[in-house]
Design an enzyme around this catalytic site. Structure first.
Site, PDB file in Angstrom:
ATOM      1  N   ASN A 135       0.834  -1.204   0.000  1.00 44.95           N
ATOM      2  CA  ASN A 135       0.000   0.000   0.000  1.00 44.95           C
ATOM      3  C   ASN A 135       0.869   1.255   0.000  1.00 44.95           C
ATOM      4  OD1 ASN A 135      -2.771  -0.763  -0.074  1.00 44.95           O
ATOM      5  ND2 ASN A 135      -2.547  -1.614   1.972  1.00 44.95           N
ATOM      6  N   HIS A 136       0.327   2.304  -0.569  1.00 42.58           N
ATOM      7  CA  HIS A 136       1.009   3.602  -0.573  1.00 42.58           C
ATOM      8  C   HIS A 136       0.439   4.469   0.565  1.00 42.58           C
ATOM      9  CE1 HIS A 136       2.990   3.737  -4.775  1.00 42.58           C
ATOM     10  NE2 HIS A 136       2.784   2.467  -4.426  1.00 42.58           N
TER      11      HIS A 136
END
Ligand SMILES: CC(C)(COP(=O)(O)OP(=O)(O)OC[C@H]1O[C@@H](n2cnc3c(N)ncnc32)[C@H](O)[C@@H]1OP(=O)(O)O)[C@@H](O)C(=O)NCCC(=O)NCCS
Length: 219
Positions: free
Chosen positions: A85-86
Site C-alpha cells: 500500500n502507498h
C-alpha cells in the site's frame, strides 16, 4: 496440422528433478528470503523478505513480498502476495516520499514507512493452493489446506481447508467437514521428514486411508 513433440529441438526441457537446493528458473529476483528444500520458483518470480517452505512452488511471474509461505503450497502464475500500500495520508502518495534516495530527495529511504509495510505481512499456511492471477492483500492470512480461486482478490483471512473465490473473495465451501479438518491439522503430515514422506506417500492420495491410519475419524 503439425505435430510438435518438443520445441526447441535439441534442448532439454526445464529440469524437473528437484532436490534439497531450491530450483530457481531464469528471471527470478530474490532478496532477503529463506527458501526451503524441494522448492521450485518459476521464471520471473520475485521474492522479497519471504520465508518459502519446503516443497512449495510458484508456476512463474509470481510476486511475493513480506510473507511467510508454508510447506507444500501451490502458487499459480501471476499470483501477487502482498502488493504494497502507498501512504494515502500524505499530501502525495507517490513513492518518492519513501524511496527518497532514488529521487535525490534524502540521504536515506523512509525506514518507518517500510516498517509499516512489514507489519502488514501475509501468512500462508501449508498445502495452500492459490489459483492463477489471485491477489492476496496486505496483512491477510490463509489457513492450511485452503484454496484460493483464480482471479480472486483476498481482502480478509481465509480459514483452514476453506475455498474462497471472487473479488473481494468470499468463502464458498470447506473442502472437508470440521472434524476431518481438525484431524488433518492435528496430523501435521507436512512436518513428516523425508523418509516418512517416502514411506507414507501413497497414504496422501486417499483421504479414507489417511484418516484410518493417522486419525480417529473416518470421512
Ligand atoms: C476455486 C476452484 C478450485 C473451485 O473449483 P470447484 O470446487 O470445482 O468449484 P465449482 O467449479 O463447482 O464452482 C463453485 C462456484 O464457485 C464459482 N467459481 C469457481 N471458481 C471461481 C473463480 N475462480 N472465481 C469466481 N467464481 C468462481 C462457480 O462459478 C460456482 O458458482 P455457482 O455455485 O454460483 O455456480 C476453481 O474454480 C479454481 O478457481 N481453480 C483454480 C485453477 C487455477 O487457477 N489453476 C492454475 C494452475 S495451479
Amino acid at each position: 496440422m503439425t505435430y510438435i513433440d518438443h520445441y526447441p529441438e535439441g534442448q532439454p526441457a526445464a529440469a524437473r528433478t528437484l532436490g534439497d537446493t531450491p530450483t530457481i528458473h531464469p528471471g527470478c529476483h530474490i532478496l532477503r528470503s529463506q527458501v526451503g528444500a524441494w522448492t521450485e520458483l518459476g521464471a520471473g518470480t520475485s521474492l522479497v523478505d519471504v520465508t518459502f517452505g519446503d516443497y512449495s512452488y510458484t508456476a512463474g511471474d509470481a510476486q511475493i513480498i513480506y510473507a511467510t509461505i508454508g510447506k507444500y503450497c501451490s502458487i499459480a502464475s501471476h499470483v501477487r502476495i502482498n502488493p504494497g500500500n502507498h501512504p494515502q495520508w500524505r499530501v502525495t502518495q507517490h513513492h518518492m516520499t519513501y524511496r527518497r534516495k532514488a529521487f535525490g530527495l534524502g540521504q536515506a529511504d523512509d525506514k518507518e514507512f517500510f516498517e509499516w509495510r512489514k507489519e502488514h505481512a501475509c501468512h500462508i499456511g501449508h498445502d495452500v493452493w492459490i489459483g492463477h492471477g489471485a491477489i492476496i492483500m496486505p496483512g491477510v492470512s490463509i489457513g492450511t489446506g485452503a484454496v484460493i480461486g483464480s482471479g480472486a482478490v483476498v481482502t480478509k483471512d481465509v480459514g483452514p481447508y476453506q475455498v474462497a473465490v471472487g473479488v473481494s473473495a468470499k468463502v464458498i465451501k470447506q473442502r472437508f467437514p470440521d472434524e476431518v479438518v481438525e484431524q488433518l491439522l492435528q496430523s501435521e503430515w507436512w512436518n513428516w521428514d523425508r523418509a516418512t514422506l517416502e514411506a507414507r506417500f501413497e497414504d496422501l492420495l486417499d483421504l479414507q486411508t489417511f484418516l484410518h491410519k493417522y486419525t480417529n475419524v473416518t470421512a
